[in-house]
Write an enzyme that holds these catalytic residues in place. Structure first.
Site, short mmCIF file in Angstrom:
data_model
loop_
_atom_site.label_atom_id
_atom_site.label_comp_id
_atom_site.label_asym_id
_atom_site.label_seq_id
_atom_site.Cartn_x
_atom_site.Cartn_y
_atom_site.Cartn_z
N LYS A 94 -13.15 -15.44 -35.49
CA LYS A 94 -12.07 -15.94 -36.35
C LYS A 94 -10.85 -15.05 -36.16
CE LYS A 94 -14.47 -18.15 -40.24
NZ LYS A 94 -14.63 -18.11 -41.70
N HIS A 115 -9.69 -5.69 -49.86
CA HIS A 115 -10.54 -6.86 -49.69
C HIS A 115 -12.01 -6.56 -50.00
CE1 HIS A 115 -12.24 -10.49 -47.99
NE2 HIS A 115 -13.02 -9.73 -47.23
N HIS A 166 -11.50 -13.50 -53.73
CA HIS A 166 -10.17 -13.99 -53.35
C HIS A 166 -9.29 -14.19 -54.57
CE1 HIS A 166 -11.56 -15.59 -49.17
NE2 HIS A 166 -11.14 -14.34 -49.12
N ARG A 181 -1.62 -20.07 -22.99
CA ARG A 181 -2.75 -20.94 -23.35
C ARG A 181 -4.09 -20.22 -23.31
NH1 ARG A 181 0.57 -24.35 -20.35
NH2 ARG A 181 1.65 -25.81 -21.69
N ASN A 237 -19.49 -15.89 -47.04
CA ASN A 237 -18.48 -15.82 -48.11
C ASN A 237 -19.06 -15.38 -49.44
OD1 ASN A 237 -16.44 -16.72 -46.38
ND2 ASN A 237 -17.06 -18.84 -46.69
N LYS A 243 -24.64 -10.93 -38.66
CA LYS A 243 -23.49 -11.81 -38.47
C LYS A 243 -23.64 -12.62 -37.17
CE LYS A 243 -18.68 -12.70 -38.81
NZ LYS A 243 -17.33 -12.32 -39.21
N ARG A 277 -22.70 -20.64 -41.98
CA ARG A 277 -21.73 -19.53 -41.87
C ARG A 277 -21.05 -19.27 -43.22
NH1 ARG A 277 -17.56 -17.95 -36.90
NH2 ARG A 277 -16.67 -16.14 -37.97
N HIS A 290 -16.89 -13.81 -52.00
CA HIS A 290 -15.50 -13.96 -51.55
C HIS A 290 -14.68 -14.92 -52.40
CE1 HIS A 290 -16.82 -11.57 -48.23
NE2 HIS A 290 -15.65 -11.64 -47.62
N GLU A 325 -18.35 -22.83 -38.88
CA GLU A 325 -18.54 -22.89 -40.33
C GLU A 325 -18.68 -24.32 -40.85
OE1 GLU A 325 -16.36 -19.85 -42.40
OE2 GLU A 325 -16.55 -20.92 -44.30
N GLU A 377 -19.06 -5.02 -47.36
CA GLU A 377 -19.45 -6.10 -46.44
C GLU A 377 -20.82 -5.81 -45.81
OE1 GLU A 377 -17.70 -8.86 -46.23
OE2 GLU A 377 -15.57 -8.42 -46.49
N1 LIG Z 1 -11.58 -12.41 -38.58
C1 LIG Z 1 -12.51 -12.24 -39.50
O1 LIG Z 1 -13.60 -12.80 -39.42
C2 LIG Z 1 -12.21 -11.32 -40.65
C3 LIG Z 1 -13.24 -10.94 -41.50
C4 LIG Z 1 -12.95 -10.05 -42.52
C5 LIG Z 1 -11.66 -9.55 -42.67
N2 LIG Z 1 -10.69 -9.97 -41.83
C6 LIG Z 1 -9.31 -9.43 -41.95
O2 LIG Z 1 -9.35 -8.05 -41.72
C7 LIG Z 1 -8.22 -7.44 -42.34
C8 LIG Z 1 -8.64 -6.15 -42.99
O3 LIG Z 1 -9.14 -5.29 -42.00
P1 LIG Z 1 -9.36 -3.73 -42.28
O4 LIG Z 1 -10.04 -3.57 -43.57
O5 LIG Z 1 -9.97 -3.17 -41.07
O6 LIG Z 1 -7.88 -3.20 -42.55
P2 LIG Z 1 -6.76 -2.61 -41.58
O7 LIG Z 1 -6.81 -3.18 -40.25
O8 LIG Z 1 -5.50 -2.75 -42.35
O9 LIG Z 1 -7.14 -1.07 -41.50
C9 LIG Z 1 -7.15 -0.29 -42.67
C10 LIG Z 1 -6.35 0.99 -42.51
O10 LIG Z 1 -7.10 1.93 -41.75
C11 LIG Z 1 -6.31 2.44 -40.67
N3 LIG Z 1 -7.27 2.80 -39.62
C12 LIG Z 1 -7.91 1.95 -38.79
N4 LIG Z 1 -8.82 2.62 -38.08
C13 LIG Z 1 -8.76 3.92 -38.46
C14 LIG Z 1 -9.48 5.09 -38.10
N5 LIG Z 1 -10.49 5.04 -37.23
N6 LIG Z 1 -9.14 6.26 -38.69
C15 LIG Z 1 -8.15 6.29 -39.62
N7 LIG Z 1 -7.46 5.22 -40.03
C16 LIG Z 1 -7.76 4.04 -39.43
C17 LIG Z 1 -5.34 1.36 -40.37
O11 LIG Z 1 -4.21 1.84 -39.72
C18 LIG Z 1 -5.03 0.82 -41.76
O12 LIG Z 1 -4.07 1.62 -42.37
C19 LIG Z 1 -7.68 -8.48 -43.31
O13 LIG Z 1 -6.47 -8.98 -42.81
C20 LIG Z 1 -8.73 -9.57 -43.31
O14 LIG Z 1 -8.19 -10.85 -43.52
C21 LIG Z 1 -10.93 -10.82 -40.82
ZN LIG Z 2 -14.83 -10.20 -46.31
#
Ligand SMILES: NC(=O)c1ccc[n+]([C@@H]2O[C@H](COP(=O)([O-])OP(=O)(O)OC[C@H]3O[C@@H](n4cnc5c(N)ncnc54)[C@H](O)[C@@H]3O)[C@@H](O)[C@H]2O)c1
Ligand SMILES: [Zn+2]
Length: 368
Positions: free
Chosen positions: A145, A268, A254, A123, A247, A229, A243, A250, A239, A187
């Site tokens: 999030k 993304h 999307h 929990r 987007n 942010k 907030r 986005h 949101e 971003e």
């Molecule tokens: N929670 C939120 O508010 C929010 C906001 C935006 C995106 N997201 C989510 O984030 C995700 C995308 O995140 P991301 O773009 O970080 O992708 P990711 O986590 O897949 O990382 C991208 C790649 O980089 C590699 N990597 C990470 N750090 C590294 C480093 N320092 N050196 C070398 N390689 C490294 C990872 O292993 C992966 O292969 C999506 O699932 C998206 O939905 C969430």
């Molecule tokens: Zn985004």
């Protein structure tokens, strides 16, 4: 370098985000106050583990905190029920207790998954984020999030769950593939485009330095983004209103991600880059925004190496109708109307659900 601190003001759920090059080497002391049990359950992926686990272990151990690693395969596939279930079982098998700490050590995938797991285990177990991608440092690690994906769409199952601390080491981005760095940069640019014209202009002048080395420009871009942010999240944690400005780009983006399968074909951040330009083009066509902004953004993105049009997406072959259908499935919509973030100019975005679907369709017809 003294770390920069950005406070996320959320009452009892408030926390600090620290940012500096080399912060990973000092993570032990920063985490110690939150590691009551003196052990942390580190969730990471193999790419991050291979490069940085040794450094993390060294500084945690030096601070008297013992790490236990849970290392997953990289990629979006980790944000799924099967991986979540296995991770929760593994954490429980390792004896995780309420007073323990989960540490999300990786990109947005790891942050979203580990943050969700921490929120539902026993929990709720506290968690800390050490984001290692640019996208995770400026976006996903801040704001609380967390989610996994469902058959019905991305991020459909999750929680608002704020971390206790976020540590952004701007130097770990030196090993990030260029394409991932650029996707995160979209971003960063978003914060300028949605609310800070001066920051966008600064990025136009210093974007290359932000991308190329872990110097003061990168730190400034990251802390400015996090502060933007944090301000928005503090105003509107769940949101209900502003907030949604986050987007920007986005909803168009999307649709492109849905069409290309959320994979390597289009990251993304790349979809957001294209989507922001489309949002500005539409704003200009509807008379909200003076002409020229979209072209200026597109020129900047092309110069630094980001895609600037759906035509830059390899093999994309979809009709405007298909793209509009993807947009009407976006989870941010209400009552079948498409909610968009449009702009009166660079740095002046607003939320609207009043855009005629025909105008959105027309925007795709022009862009595709
Ligand atoms: N929670 C939120 O508010 C929010 C906001 C935006 C995106 N997201 C989510 O984030 C995700 C995308 O995140 P991301 O773009 O970080 O992708 P990711 O986590 O897949 O990382 C991208 C790649 O980089 C590699 N990597 C990470 N750090 C590294 C480093 N320092 N050196 C070398 N390689 C490294 C990872 O292993 C992966 O292969 C999506 O699932 C998206 O939905 C969430
Ligand atoms: Zn985004």
């Amino acid at each position: 370098v003294t770390p920069q601190t950005i406070h996320v003001a959320l009452g009892a759920r408030s926390y600090d985000v620290l940012a500096a090059p080399g912060l990973l080497q000092r993570a032990g002391d920063a985490i110690l106050p939150f590691a009551k049990s003196r052990r942390v359950f580190v969730v990471t992926d193999t790419n991050v583990h291979a490069r940085y686990a040794q450094a993390l272990t060294a500084c945690l151990t030096a601070a008297g905190v013992a790490p236990i690693y849970f290392t997953l395969a990289p990629g979006e596939g980790a944000k799924s029920f099967p991986v979540l279930a296995r991770l929760c079982d593994d954490l429980l098998a390792a004896g995780v207790e309420r007073g323990d700490l989960v540490l999300a050590f990786g990109g947005g995938v790891i942050g979203d998954l580990a943050g969700f797991a921490a929120g539902i285990l026993k929990r709720g177990v506290d968690f800390v984020q050490i984001p290692t991608t640019l996208l995770a440092q400026v976006d996903s690690s801040v704001g609380g999030k967390t989610a996994i994906n469902a058959a019905a769409g991305k991020n459909m199952i999750g929680l608002f769950n704020q971390p206790r601390l976020v540590l952004a080491d701007t130097a770990v981005l030196d090993t990030l593939p260029r394409r991932e760095m650029l996707a995160g940069f979209a971003e960063v640019a978003k914060y300028g485009l949605l609310g800070d014209a001066a920051f966008f202009a600064w990025l136009e002048a210093h974007g290359a330095a932000v991308l190329d080395h872990s110097g003061p420009e990168r730190l400034y871009a990251i802390t400015t983004s996090i502060a933007a942010k944090a301000r928005i999240v503090a105003e509107d944690e769940r949101e209900a209103g502003m907030r949604a400005l986050l987007n920007l780009g986005h909803t168009f983006g999307h649709a492109l991600e849905a069409e290309t399968g959320y994979g390597e074909r289009l990251l993304h951040g790349e979809s957001v880059a294209i989507g922001m330009i489309m949002a500005f083009e539409l704003s200009e066509r509807l008379g909200h925004c003076a002409p020229g902004a979209a072209a200026r953004i597109a020129a900047f993105f092309k110069r630094i190496g980001l895609p600037a049009s759906p035509r830059d997406v390899p093999g994309l072959n979809a009709s405007p109708e298909t793209m509009v259908a993807h947009m009407t499935h976006d989870k941010k919509n209400k009552d079948g109307r498409i909610t968009l973030i449009l702009a009166r100019g660079i740095g002046q975005s607003f939320v609207t659900s009043d855009t005629p679907v025909a105008a959105i369709r027309d925007q795709w017809a022009r862009a595709l």
